[in-house]
Scaffold this active site. Structure first.
Site, PDB file in Angstrom:
ATOM      1  N   GLU A 132     -42.949   1.746   7.511  1.00 23.19           N
ATOM      2  CA  GLU A 132     -44.461   1.175   7.533  1.00 23.19           C
ATOM      3  C   GLU A 132     -44.679   1.365   6.271  1.00 23.19           C
ATOM      4  OE1 GLU A 132     -47.702   2.392  10.129  1.00 23.19           O
ATOM      5  OE2 GLU A 132     -46.529   3.888  10.895  1.00 23.19           O
TER       6      GLU A 132
ATOM      7  N   TYR B 101     -22.760  11.851  -5.845  1.00 24.23           N
ATOM      8  CA  TYR B 101     -22.715  11.586  -4.514  1.00 24.23           C
ATOM      9  C   TYR B 101     -21.901  12.420  -3.597  1.00 24.23           C
ATOM     10  CZ  TYR B 101     -24.196   6.616  -4.959  1.00 24.23           C
ATOM     11  OH  TYR B 101     -24.754   5.411  -5.438  1.00 24.23           O
TER      12      TYR B 101
ATOM     13  N   LYS C 287     -16.457  10.939   5.989  1.00 25.01           N
ATOM     14  CA  LYS C 287     -17.490  11.686   5.537  1.00 25.01           C
ATOM     15  C   LYS C 287     -18.947  11.474   6.699  1.00 25.01           C
ATOM     16  CE  LYS C 287     -20.357   9.475   3.444  1.00 25.01           C
ATOM     17  NZ  LYS C 287     -20.356   9.086   2.250  1.00 25.01           N
TER      18      LYS C 287
ATOM     19  N   ARG D  13     -23.586  20.724 -13.921  1.00 20.30           N
ATOM     20  CA  ARG D  13     -23.650  21.096 -15.542  1.00 20.30           C
ATOM     21  C   ARG D  13     -24.813  20.747 -16.210  1.00 20.30           C
ATOM     22  NH1 ARG D  13     -19.127  16.732 -17.973  1.00 20.30           N
ATOM     23  NH2 ARG D  13     -20.185  15.075 -17.318  1.00 20.30           N
TER      24      ARG D  13
ATOM     25  N   GLY E  68     -22.433  16.999  -9.438  1.00 21.12           N
ATOM     26  CA  GLY E  68     -23.866  16.619  -9.072  1.00 21.12           C
ATOM     27  C   GLY E  68     -24.217  15.423  -8.626  1.00 21.12           C
TER      28      GLY E  68
ATOM     29  N   GLU F 294     -23.335  14.977  -0.726  1.00 21.69           N
ATOM     30  CA  GLU F 294     -22.961  14.955   0.481  1.00 21.69           C
ATOM     31  C   GLU F 294     -22.516  16.094   1.277  1.00 21.69           C
ATOM     32  OE1 GLU F 294     -23.300  10.115   0.852  1.00 21.69           O
ATOM     33  OE2 GLU F 294     -21.466  10.859   0.481  1.00 21.69           O
TER      34      GLU F 294
ATOM     35  N   ARG G 139     -27.892  12.125 -11.439  1.00 25.24           N
ATOM     36  CA  ARG G 139     -28.406  11.484 -12.758  1.00 25.24           C
ATOM     37  C   ARG G 139     -28.870  10.036 -12.847  1.00 25.24           C
ATOM     38  NH1 ARG G 139     -24.237   9.323 -15.074  1.00 25.24           N
ATOM     39  NH2 ARG G 139     -22.725  10.623 -14.271  1.00 25.24           N
TER      40      ARG G 139
ATOM     41  N   CYS H  72     -16.069   7.269   3.025  1.00 24.00           N
ATOM     42  CA  CYS H  72     -17.294   6.958   3.630  1.00 24.00           C
ATOM     43  C   CYS H  72     -17.185   7.190   5.313  1.00 24.00           C
ATOM     44  CB  CYS H  72     -17.484   5.244   3.490  1.00 24.00           C
ATOM     45  SG  CYS H  72     -17.114   4.672   1.818  1.00 24.00           S
TER      46      CYS H  72
ATOM     47  N   CYS I 240     -12.318   4.435   1.420  1.00 22.73           N
ATOM     48  CA  CYS I 240     -13.472   4.268   2.387  1.00 22.73           C
ATOM     49  C   CYS I 240     -12.932   4.874   3.678  1.00 22.73           C
ATOM     50  CB  CYS I 240     -13.962   2.908   2.363  1.00 22.73           C
ATOM     51  SG  CYS I 240     -15.337   2.772   3.657  1.00 22.73           S
TER      52      CYS I 240
ATOM     53  N   HIS J  43     -45.605   0.151  13.761  1.00 21.99           N
ATOM     54  CA  HIS J  43     -46.314   1.541  13.634  1.00 21.99           C
ATOM     55  C   HIS J  43     -45.845   1.952  14.900  1.00 21.99           C
ATOM     56  CE1 HIS J  43     -49.180   4.483  12.994  1.00 21.99           C
ATOM     57  NE2 HIS J  43     -49.630   4.424  14.057  1.00 21.99           N
TER      58      HIS J  43
ATOM     59  N   GLU K 173       0.864  -1.275  -0.042  1.00 25.41           N
ATOM     60  CA  GLU K 173       0.094  -0.031   0.050  1.00 25.41           C
ATOM     61  C   GLU K 173       0.971   1.431   0.070  1.00 25.41           C
ATOM     62  OE1 GLU K 173      -3.253   1.068  -0.128  1.00 25.41           O
ATOM     63  OE2 GLU K 173      -2.295   2.860   0.258  1.00 25.41           O
TER      64      GLU K 173
ATOM     65  N   ALA L 123     -26.899   4.464  -0.663  1.00 26.14           N
ATOM     66  CA  ALA L 123     -27.739   5.539   0.035  1.00 26.14           C
ATOM     67  C   ALA L 123     -26.595   6.884  -0.599  1.00 26.14           C
ATOM     68  CB  ALA L 123     -27.654   5.359   1.474  1.00 26.14           C
TER      69      ALA L 123
HETATM   70  P1  NDP Z   1     -20.395  10.708  -9.498  1.00 22.30           P
HETATM   71  O1  NDP Z   1     -19.826   9.896 -10.775  1.00 22.30           O
HETATM   72  O2  NDP Z   1     -21.192  10.128  -8.527  1.00 22.30           O
HETATM   73  O3  NDP Z   1     -20.512  12.050  -9.792  1.00 22.30           O
HETATM   74  C1  NDP Z   1     -19.681  12.994 -10.611  1.00 22.30           C
HETATM   75  C2  NDP Z   1     -20.405  14.282 -11.097  1.00 22.30           C
HETATM   76  O4  NDP Z   1     -19.460  15.281 -11.592  1.00 22.30           O
HETATM   77  C3  NDP Z   1     -21.310  14.143 -12.026  1.00 22.30           C
HETATM   78  O5  NDP Z   1     -22.551  15.000 -11.433  1.00 22.30           O
HETATM   79  C4  NDP Z   1     -21.077  14.512 -13.167  1.00 22.30           C
HETATM   80  O6  NDP Z   1     -21.772  15.113 -14.082  1.00 22.30           O
HETATM   81  C5  NDP Z   1     -20.067  15.645 -12.777  1.00 22.30           C
HETATM   82  N1  NDP Z   1     -18.888  15.995 -13.747  1.00 22.30           N
HETATM   83  C6  NDP Z   1     -18.063  15.171 -14.315  1.00 22.30           C
HETATM   84  N2  NDP Z   1     -17.359  15.518 -15.290  1.00 22.30           N
HETATM   85  C7  NDP Z   1     -17.407  16.633 -15.068  1.00 22.30           C
HETATM   86  C8  NDP Z   1     -17.019  18.099 -15.764  1.00 22.30           C
HETATM   87  N3  NDP Z   1     -15.832  17.740 -16.602  1.00 22.30           N
HETATM   88  N4  NDP Z   1     -17.405  19.321 -15.343  1.00 22.30           N
HETATM   89  C9  NDP Z   1     -18.408  19.273 -14.653  1.00 22.30           C
HETATM   90  N5  NDP Z   1     -19.083  18.346 -14.056  1.00 22.30           N
HETATM   91  C10 NDP Z   1     -18.493  17.155 -14.103  1.00 22.30           C
HETATM   92  O7  NDP Z   1     -18.721  10.691  -8.847  1.00 22.30           O
HETATM   93  P2  NDP Z   1     -18.584  11.422  -7.314  1.00 22.30           P
HETATM   94  O8  NDP Z   1     -17.413  12.156  -7.448  1.00 22.30           O
HETATM   95  O9  NDP Z   1     -19.738  12.157  -6.678  1.00 22.30           O
HETATM   96  O10 NDP Z   1     -18.513  10.121  -6.503  1.00 22.30           O
HETATM   97  C11 NDP Z   1     -17.415   9.088  -6.845  1.00 22.30           C
HETATM   98  C12 NDP Z   1     -17.508   7.665  -6.637  1.00 22.30           C
HETATM   99  O11 NDP Z   1     -17.549   7.763  -5.299  1.00 22.30           O
HETATM  100  C13 NDP Z   1     -19.203   7.369  -7.163  1.00 22.30           C
HETATM  101  O12 NDP Z   1     -18.827   6.310  -7.978  1.00 22.30           O
HETATM  102  C14 NDP Z   1     -19.724   6.765  -5.928  1.00 22.30           C
HETATM  103  O13 NDP Z   1     -20.187   5.333  -6.210  1.00 22.30           O
HETATM  104  C15 NDP Z   1     -18.689   6.810  -4.764  1.00 22.30           C
HETATM  105  N6  NDP Z   1     -19.185   7.320  -3.512  1.00 22.30           N
HETATM  106  C16 NDP Z   1     -20.386   6.821  -3.214  1.00 22.30           C
HETATM  107  C17 NDP Z   1     -21.088   7.305  -1.901  1.00 22.30           C
HETATM  108  C18 NDP Z   1     -22.183   6.729  -1.237  1.00 22.30           C
HETATM  109  O14 NDP Z   1     -22.298   5.305  -1.453  1.00 22.30           O
HETATM  110  N7  NDP Z   1     -22.797   7.271  -0.223  1.00 22.30           N
HETATM  111  C19 NDP Z   1     -20.458   8.633  -1.345  1.00 22.30           C
HETATM  112  C20 NDP Z   1     -19.387   9.350  -1.936  1.00 22.30           C
HETATM  113  C21 NDP Z   1     -18.891   8.606  -3.230  1.00 22.30           C
HETATM  114  P3  NDP Z   1     -22.869  14.120 -15.018  1.00 22.30           P
HETATM  115  O15 NDP Z   1     -24.008  13.394 -14.179  1.00 22.30           O
HETATM  116  O16 NDP Z   1     -23.493  15.040 -15.973  1.00 22.30           O
HETATM  117  O17 NDP Z   1     -21.979  13.407 -15.857  1.00 22.30           O
END
Ligand code: NDP
Length: 469
Positions: free
Chosen positions: A442, A179, A51, A200, A177, A183, A206, A48, A43, A437, A35, A342
């Site tokens: 529920e 996760y 966070k 964007r 936009g 968060e 999405r 995780c 994580c 309840h 590592e 989640a």
């Molecule tokens: P996500 O893939 O969830 O989201 C990336 C976001 O960035 C999307 O909204 C995307 O837009 C946007 N984006 C990508 N490229 C650009 C760009 N060039 N300009 C502007 N916006 C852009 O990634 P995250 O970084 O939020 O999370 C990474 C990973 O970590 C995820 O795969 C997730 O599974 C994991 N994660 C899970 C969590 C949980 O289980 N609670 C918590 C945190 C992370 P568009 O939608 O238009 O592509």
């Protein structure tokens, strides 16, 4: 041929450590693990775990406000001491890192706190030049934040640094936009920062159910996150102690910090993978089959580096299945089609499993059951926040194809719904359960009449239900 190890794992995160420990502890394999950063991986160290602790910490003012709604009229939130919280968080991460390392050592695994790369199909080399041979090599190096490629972006941060900020930003910009942006918008707003989030597209999160996402968007507005849709930053510049951002709509604004949460990329560069014939996909991900085997038969890969379902529990399961299959003689493929997840927002979380209404309706005719209501607990204290529970049911088979919950501790509820849906529960199975309840959950078992019927009539398209499981 005699090897130094039966298994050499590159990457000490969730998937790598699980594979290493099960292989060594359960099946007696001789295992080494390398590592380059901190044991525990994304994580535990920069994902995780910290966070979720930040989510808890940032929600305290809302809990105090709720207390006032319950008659604790003098309840005051007081000042938040970021350095104290951050340093305590750092100590907790140190504890977890040590626990991960000790877990490896206790299982008889040799731990190398070094970067490793591949020399050939059986050989790895560490950054200090040491070489080891292994019958099998497992790549579990995860992913790294992907930057959007805009001018001045190096002035911004990623989620890797956000846990260790010198001071709490008075005003923060979150870009993305998904996760992470969602968060951290919740977290920084809760801690008291002026929080702007730009995305964007026209709908954040999405891949989630659009109806549920509209409630998330409303929640951001209710808690005071300034969410701006169809906007991206175009230039980032230094501005005294802060950062000046020019946006695609021409707006220019100053922030203390800018955090890019624009996705993550598999961390495969410099590992020597392609040089020895390991096939990579377009996003740099390692291509694997259902046994986590790469195009080189002795080399396997699990976790975010394969870029399939990028969630910790999926990496853990893949690592465990790898160990069972290779060293335990029990063949366990990795098919991850029904994975619950989640998004940790406040006051209401978003949790989901299965198909969204949009996707399900494309595949066949579905009954959509939606219950939207103000939960008793927050209603009493004066909150207007609504919860939503949604089930998508295949008209022909009565199978529950998707479940979406937006509500307090939705992740906790979804874990149990995931068991039922994984067992191919029908709506009738849900209805048969007697409600507990009064709870939010529920609603899952008390929605009697569909809110609407959508999608193509089942007679027109034969949905392959088995492919969902
Ligand atoms: P996500 O893939 O969830 O989201 C990336 C976001 O960035 C999307 O909204 C995307 O837009 C946007 N984006 C990508 N490229 C650009 C760009 N060039 N300009 C502007 N916006 C852009 O990634 P995250 O970084 O939020 O999370 C990474 C990973 O970590 C995820 O795969 C997730 O599974 C994991 N994660 C899970 C969590 C949980 O289980 N609670 C918590 C945190 C992370 P568009 O939608 O238009 O592509």
């Amino acid at each position: 041929m005699i090897f130094d190890y039966d298994l050499f794992v590159i990457g000490g995160g969730s998937g790598g450590t699980r594979a290493a420990r099960i292989s060594a502890q359960e099946y007696g394999a001789r295992v080494g693990i390398a590592e380059e950063s901190r044991m525990g991986g994304t994580c535990v160290i920069r994902g995780c775990v910290p966070k979720k602790l930040m989510i808890y910490g940032s929600n305290v003012p809302a809990e105090i406000e709720e207390a006032r709604g319950y008659g604790w009229q003098d309840a005051q939130v007081g000042d938040f001491n970021w350095p104290e919280f951050r340093d305590k968080l750092a100590l907790e991460l140190n504890r977890l890192e040590a626990a991960y390392t000790n877990g490896m050592v206790d299982a008889g695994i040799d731990v190398y706190k070094k970067r490793a790369h591949l020399i050939d199909q059986h050989t790895v080399e560490l950054s200090d030049g040491a070489r080891f041979t292994a019958r099998y090599i497992l790549i579990a190096v995860g992913g790294r934040p992907a930057m959007p490629g805009i001018k001045g972006e190096k002035l911004g941060l990623t989620s890797d640094q956000v846990f260790f900020l010198k001071r709490l930003p008075k005003k923060i910009l979150l870009v993305g936009g998904g996760y992470i942006a969602s968060e951290f918008a919740t977290i920084f707003k809760g801690f008291g920062s002026e929080t702007v989030m730009v995305y964007r597209g026209d709908q954040i999160l999405r891949d989630f159910d659009r109806e549920i996402c509209s409630h998330v968007t409303k929640q951001f507005s209710d808690i005071g996150v300034d969410l701006r849709l169809c906007v991206t930053p175009t230039i980032i510049e230094k501005d005294g102690e802060g950062i000046r951002v020019t946006f695609s709509d021409g707006n220019i604004e100053a922030f203390d910090d800018v955090v890019f949460a624009t996705g993550r990329k598999p961390y495969t560069s410099g590992l020597g993978l392609e040089e020895i014939g390991v096939k990579l996909g377009g996003n740099g991900q390692i291509i694997v089959d259902e046994w986590s085997q790469t195009s080189v038969s002795t080399i396997y890969a699990v976790g975010d580096v394969v870029d399939q379902v990028n969630l910790t529990p999926v990496a853990i399961r893949a690592g465990h299945n790898f160990a069972d299959t290779i060293f335990g003689g029990v063949r366990k493929p990795c098919n991850f089609s029904q994975v619950a997840s989640a998004v940790y927002l406040r006051p209401h979380e978003l949790a989901t499993i299965g198909l969204t209404e949009e996707v399900a309706a494309e595949q066949g005719q579905i009954d959509v059951y939606v219950s939207s209501f103000r939960p008793m607990r927050s209603l009493f204290s004066g909150s207007e926040a609504r919860s939503v529970v949604k089930l998508l049911v295949d008209v022909k088979t009565d199978l529950v194809l998707g479940c979406h919950i937006f509500g307090p501790e939705a992740g906790e509820m979804m874990q149990m719904a995931a068991v039922a849906i994984g067992m191919k529960a029908t709506k009738a199975d849900f209805d048969r359960a007697i409600a507990i309840h009064p709870t939010v959950a529920e609603e899952l078992v008390t929605m009697r009449k569909p809110t609407r019927r959508v999608g193509i009539p089942a007679v027109a398209i034969e949905m392959d239900i088995n492919a969902l499981y």
